[in-house]
Write a protein that holds these residues in place. Structure first.
Motif, PDB file in Angstrom:
ATOM      1  N   ARG A 102      35.884  25.491  26.995  1.00 13.50           N
ATOM      2  CA  ARG A 102      36.607  25.495  28.275  1.00 13.50           C
ATOM      3  C   ARG A 102      35.992  24.553  29.313  1.00 13.50           C
ATOM      4  O   ARG A 102      35.744  23.406  28.997  1.00 13.50           O
ATOM      5  CB  ARG A 102      36.720  26.929  28.810  1.00 13.50           C
ATOM      6  CG  ARG A 102      37.662  27.782  27.952  1.00 13.50           C
ATOM      7  CD  ARG A 102      38.062  29.048  28.676  1.00 13.50           C
ATOM      8  NE  ARG A 102      38.882  29.911  27.817  1.00 13.50           N
ATOM      9  CZ  ARG A 102      38.982  31.219  27.968  1.00 13.50           C
ATOM     10  NH1 ARG A 102      38.345  31.815  28.944  1.00 13.50           N
ATOM     11  NH2 ARG A 102      39.743  31.912  27.156  1.00 13.50           N
ATOM     12  N   ASN A 157      33.453  38.408  31.039  1.00 15.44           N
ATOM     13  CA  ASN A 157      34.636  37.545  30.983  1.00 15.44           C
ATOM     14  C   ASN A 157      35.831  38.317  31.531  1.00 15.44           C
ATOM     15  O   ASN A 157      35.696  39.493  31.902  1.00 15.44           O
ATOM     16  CB  ASN A 157      34.899  37.014  29.563  1.00 15.44           C
ATOM     17  CG  ASN A 157      35.036  38.129  28.546  1.00 15.44           C
ATOM     18  OD1 ASN A 157      35.367  39.259  28.887  1.00 15.44           O
ATOM     19  ND2 ASN A 157      34.763  37.817  27.305  1.00 15.44           N
ATOM     20  N   ASN A 158      36.980  37.702  31.568  1.00 16.31           N
ATOM     21  CA  ASN A 158      38.120  38.369  32.187  1.00 16.31           C
ATOM     22  C   ASN A 158      38.618  39.541  31.350  1.00 16.31           C
ATOM     23  O   ASN A 158      39.131  40.514  31.886  1.00 16.31           O
ATOM     24  CB  ASN A 158      39.238  37.354  32.447  1.00 16.31           C
ATOM     25  CG  ASN A 158      40.340  37.919  33.316  1.00 16.31           C
ATOM     26  OD1 ASN A 158      40.084  38.797  34.144  1.00 16.31           O
ATOM     27  ND2 ASN A 158      41.554  37.457  33.121  1.00 16.31           N
ATOM     28  N   ALA A 159      38.468  39.450  30.027  1.00 15.78           N
ATOM     29  CA  ALA A 159      38.855  40.576  29.175  1.00 15.78           C
ATOM     30  C   ALA A 159      38.025  41.802  29.581  1.00 15.78           C
ATOM     31  O   ALA A 159      38.549  42.919  29.702  1.00 15.78           O
ATOM     32  CB  ALA A 159      38.633  40.223  27.709  1.00 15.78           C
ATOM     33  N   ILE A 185      46.757  37.104  24.856  1.00 15.80           N
ATOM     34  CA  ILE A 185      46.199  35.844  25.351  1.00 15.80           C
ATOM     35  C   ILE A 185      45.602  35.031  24.213  1.00 15.80           C
ATOM     36  O   ILE A 185      45.454  33.834  24.287  1.00 15.80           O
ATOM     37  CB  ILE A 185      45.142  36.117  26.446  1.00 15.80           C
ATOM     38  CG1 ILE A 185      45.777  36.844  27.622  1.00 15.80           C
ATOM     39  CG2 ILE A 185      44.492  34.847  26.933  1.00 15.80           C
ATOM     40  CD1 ILE A 185      46.908  36.117  28.310  1.00 15.80           C
ATOM     41  N   PHE A 189      42.914  39.398  22.604  1.00 15.55           N
ATOM     42  CA  PHE A 189      43.138  40.064  23.892  1.00 15.55           C
ATOM     43  C   PHE A 189      44.620  40.406  24.007  1.00 15.55           C
ATOM     44  O   PHE A 189      45.451  39.530  24.229  1.00 15.55           O
ATOM     45  CB  PHE A 189      42.703  39.167  25.056  1.00 15.55           C
ATOM     46  CG  PHE A 189      42.928  39.804  26.415  1.00 15.55           C
ATOM     47  CD1 PHE A 189      41.930  40.538  27.023  1.00 15.55           C
ATOM     48  CD2 PHE A 189      44.142  39.680  27.065  1.00 15.55           C
ATOM     49  CE1 PHE A 189      42.134  41.135  28.268  1.00 15.55           C
ATOM     50  CE2 PHE A 189      44.358  40.267  28.306  1.00 15.55           C
ATOM     51  CZ  PHE A 189      43.351  41.001  28.906  1.00 15.55           C
ATOM     52  N   HIS A 231      49.550  38.088  34.708  1.00 19.47           N
ATOM     53  CA  HIS A 231      50.129  36.742  34.689  1.00 19.47           C
ATOM     54  C   HIS A 231      50.348  36.317  33.238  1.00 19.47           C
ATOM     55  O   HIS A 231      49.396  36.294  32.457  1.00 19.47           O
ATOM     56  CB  HIS A 231      49.182  35.765  35.396  1.00 19.47           C
ATOM     57  CG  HIS A 231      49.688  34.354  35.376  1.00 19.47           C
ATOM     58  ND1 HIS A 231      50.946  34.023  35.806  1.00 19.47           N
ATOM     59  CD2 HIS A 231      49.112  33.200  34.966  1.00 19.47           C
ATOM     60  CE1 HIS A 231      51.124  32.724  35.671  1.00 19.47           C
ATOM     61  NE2 HIS A 231      50.023  32.205  35.159  1.00 19.47           N
ATOM     62  N   SER A 233      50.004  34.041  31.235  1.00 20.71           N
ATOM     63  CA  SER A 233      49.350  32.730  31.283  1.00 20.71           C
ATOM     64  C   SER A 233      49.926  31.717  30.311  1.00 20.71           C
ATOM     65  O   SER A 233      50.254  30.601  30.681  1.00 20.71           O
ATOM     66  CB  SER A 233      47.872  32.883  30.943  1.00 20.71           C
ATOM     67  OG  SER A 233      47.234  33.657  31.901  1.00 20.71           O
ATOM     68  N   ASP A 263      45.975  40.921  37.042  1.00 24.58           N
ATOM     69  CA  ASP A 263      45.190  40.053  36.151  1.00 24.58           C
ATOM     70  C   ASP A 263      45.802  38.661  36.268  1.00 24.58           C
ATOM     71  O   ASP A 263      46.877  38.395  35.756  1.00 24.58           O
ATOM     72  CB  ASP A 263      45.275  40.575  34.709  1.00 24.58           C
ATOM     73  CG  ASP A 263      44.661  39.601  33.705  1.00 24.58           C
ATOM     74  OD1 ASP A 263      44.055  38.601  34.133  1.00 24.58           O
ATOM     75  OD2 ASP A 263      44.799  39.843  32.491  1.00 24.58           O
ATOM     76  N   GLY A 265      44.540  35.828  35.192  1.00 24.69           N
ATOM     77  CA  GLY A 265      44.269  34.904  34.098  1.00 24.69           C
ATOM     78  C   GLY A 265      43.320  33.798  34.517  1.00 24.69           C
ATOM     79  O   GLY A 265      42.121  33.885  34.343  1.00 24.69           O
ATOM     80  N   SER A 297      39.372  34.660  35.025  1.00 23.01           N
ATOM     81  CA  SER A 297      38.273  34.052  34.274  1.00 23.01           C
ATOM     82  C   SER A 297      37.475  33.092  35.148  1.00 23.01           C
ATOM     83  O   SER A 297      38.040  32.438  36.020  1.00 23.01           O
ATOM     84  CB  SER A 297      38.816  33.226  33.095  1.00 23.01           C
ATOM     85  OG  SER A 297      39.495  34.032  32.182  1.00 23.01           O
ATOM     86  N   LYS A 300      38.237  29.052  33.434  1.00 21.71           N
ATOM     87  CA  LYS A 300      39.529  28.376  33.302  1.00 21.71           C
ATOM     88  C   LYS A 300      39.704  27.458  34.522  1.00 21.71           C
ATOM     89  O   LYS A 300      38.836  26.641  34.776  1.00 21.71           O
ATOM     90  CB  LYS A 300      40.655  29.415  33.164  1.00 21.71           C
ATOM     91  CG  LYS A 300      40.591  30.167  31.817  1.00 21.71           C
ATOM     92  CD  LYS A 300      41.779  31.104  31.670  1.00 21.71           C
ATOM     93  CE  LYS A 300      41.723  31.898  30.375  1.00 21.71           C
ATOM     94  NZ  LYS A 300      42.747  32.977  30.390  1.00 21.71           N
TER      95      LYS A 300
END
Ligand SMILES: *Cc1c(COP(=O)(O)O)cnc(C)c1O
Length: 488
Positions: A102, A157-159, A185, A189, A231, A233, A263, A265, A297, A300
């Motif tokens: 990323r 992380n976002n998860a 995602i 996820f 969202h 994403s 969320d 994303g 995240s 991102k």
């Protein structure tokens, strides 16, 4: 092979100690340690012994193997001592490539990492009071100021962020989610799975393509803990679709005493619509609309390190911090260092210049065009006429499960061969040092300069030249081989 010559061959195998005494090998021992060198050497010699016993190699091949022993030993030891995680040149044009780690970090973030990494820090120590503090204290204040909310915290992380929020605020209770937002995602996820693991009870509302405010309203019960908005994403719906605005949902939540969690994303903090990205929600807007918590995240569109950032109401953030899971999901000083430096670029207002992913998105087409033309003329001079270098039309992608519909004008360089496939060149570049990753479409190698850092351009040219020489040589060798078989 008959036995006497086999015995003679065995005699040609040198003693381990004799090899270890060689000055070149001694140097290897200093670099990599005696154990490793000896282990690799034993493995090489064992392979020679096996080849002699089984007769799988000819005598000449075995002598050759013994002759090249020291070179191969050096190669193997160096290979074992080299980290497998290495930097690559991303010429794919996919800005947030999950397989390529990323977001590359800003200079300020890498410098901060370098300083913090090798020394003690005040990670959990309040220097003015001389007592223990919490590790997210400073980042909480920075997030609050940058995003316009009360508090914030950071997890792995976002998860993890979504999981922690659901587990803390909705365990054993219902969470309303639109059927159009039950997304996957990637990397496993999936909202329904995360919900189930967190202990939250998924209450689906609406339909795949249309969900109205009223659907949420009718689904609310005394056991509803949260309204979750996700969202979508990595996909978009077109046509007969409907989704309430964030303002409408926040108003509903406020009226019924149910917090809305979004969320997001990607965590976009700036308006990227001037650059063709107009369907990413902006974090500050969701909070201003009344979202109780948002999460996104770190690596991102924010352009920072891997992290899950949570921001919003102080009381809810405090509840998250108290969850014992926080101890498992927390991040280390390196993440704080990189994240704080990244957020400071936003505070300075220099994010579009400083943060690589934003700089790549905002890169003006004429500047990229200048770079690509310069590169084309360098390559045309350096490469044989059997390779044609063109400027094909195409697009760059944001990637990373963000903005699937947004394409940025691609500034591509296309390489194709008059005879033969381009796949060998792509494979050569992939294993070049440093690896160069490019796209192949319709037997053309596409180099997208948007994701290539300007300081990598010379290496890119060198790699392409080496690659072309390699594939052309292979072709000549093959042709020569062909002639030989034809003659026989
Ligand atoms: C990317 C994404 C996630 C997962 O984030 P990670 O930081 O990769 O764990 C979760 N939700 C949405 C909507 C996303 O886009």
């Amino acid at each position: 092979m008959n036995n006497p010559s086999r015995t003679q061959l065995f005699r040609r195998i040198p003693q381990v100690d004799q090899i270890l005494a060689d000055p070149g090998v001694q140097e290897l021992v200093t670099q990599a340690g005696r154990d490793l060198v000896q282990r690799e050497l034993t493995a090489l010699l064992d392979a020679v012994r096996v080849a002699i016993s089984t007769g799988e190699l000819e005598e000449a091949q075995i002598l050759q193997a013994l002759e090249t022993l020291l070179d191969r030993l050096r190669q193997r030891v160096i290979e074992r001592m080299t980290p497998k995680l290495k930097t690559v040149i991303n010429a794919t044009g996919v800005i947030l490539h999950t397989n390529l780690g990323r977001a590359p970090l800003s200079t300020a973030a890498t410098e901060s990492l370098g300083q913090v990494a090798g020394q003690y820090t005040n990670l959990e120590f309040d220097l003015s009071l001389g007592e223990r503090s919490t590790r997210d204290q400073s980042i909480s204040a920075l997030l609050a100021e940058q995003l316009g909310c009360e508090a914030g915290t950071v997890v792995n992380n976002n998860a993890a962020a979504v999981f922690l929020i659901l587990n803390t605020l909705a365990c054993g209770k219902e969470v309303l989610v639109s059927r159009g937002e039950l997304v996957e995602i990637g990397g496993s996820f999936r909202i329904p799975d995360i919900m189930q693991r967190s202990g939250g009870l998924l209450r689906e509302v609406g339909t795949t393509n249309r969900t109205r405010r009223q659907d949420y309203e009718e689904a609310l019960t005394p056991n509803t803990a949260l309204i979750l908005r996700v969202h979508p994403s990595n996909y978009r719906m077109y046509g007969f679709t409907e989704r309430p605005t964030i303002e409408e949902l926040c108003e509903l939540g406020r009226r019924r005493g149910v917090p809305l969690v979004e969320d997001l994303g990607s965590g976009c903090l700036v308006d990227l619509s001037p650059y063709g990205i107009s369907d990413e929600p902006i974090a500050q807007r969701s909070l201003a609309a009344g979202a109780a918590l948002i999460c996104f995240s770190g690596d991102k569109l924010l352009g920072g390190p891997q992290a899950g950032i949570i921001a919003g109401r102080e009381d809810l953030v405090r509840a998250l911090r108290k969850n014992p899971l926080m101890r498992m999901l927390r991040v280390d000083k390196l993440t704080y260092a990189a994240l704080e430096a990244t957020l400071l670029a936003y505070r300075r207002g220099t994010e579009l210049d400083e943060i690589p992913v934003l700089r790549m998105i905002a890169a003006p087409k004429n500047l990229l065009m200048r770079r690509v033309r310069r590169l084309r003329s360098k390559l045309r001079q350096a490469l044989p006429p059997s390779i044609s270098v063109t400027l094909p039309a195409g697009a760059s992608l944001v990637g990373g499960g963000a903005c699937p519909a947004a394409t940025l004008p691609g500034v591509l360089l296309g390489l194709s061969r008059q005879a033969g496939s381009i796949a060998e060149l792509e494979a050569f570049l992939r294993t070049y040092a440093p690896p160069i990753l490019a796209r192949v479409e319709s037997n053309e190698l596409l180099i997208d300069l948007r994701t290539v850092l300007p300081e990598q351009e010379n290496i890119l040219v060198a790699g392409l030249c080496a690659g072309v020489r390699h594939v052309e040589r292979c072709r000549t060798d093959k042709a020569a081989g062909q002639e030989l078989t034809d003659e026989s």
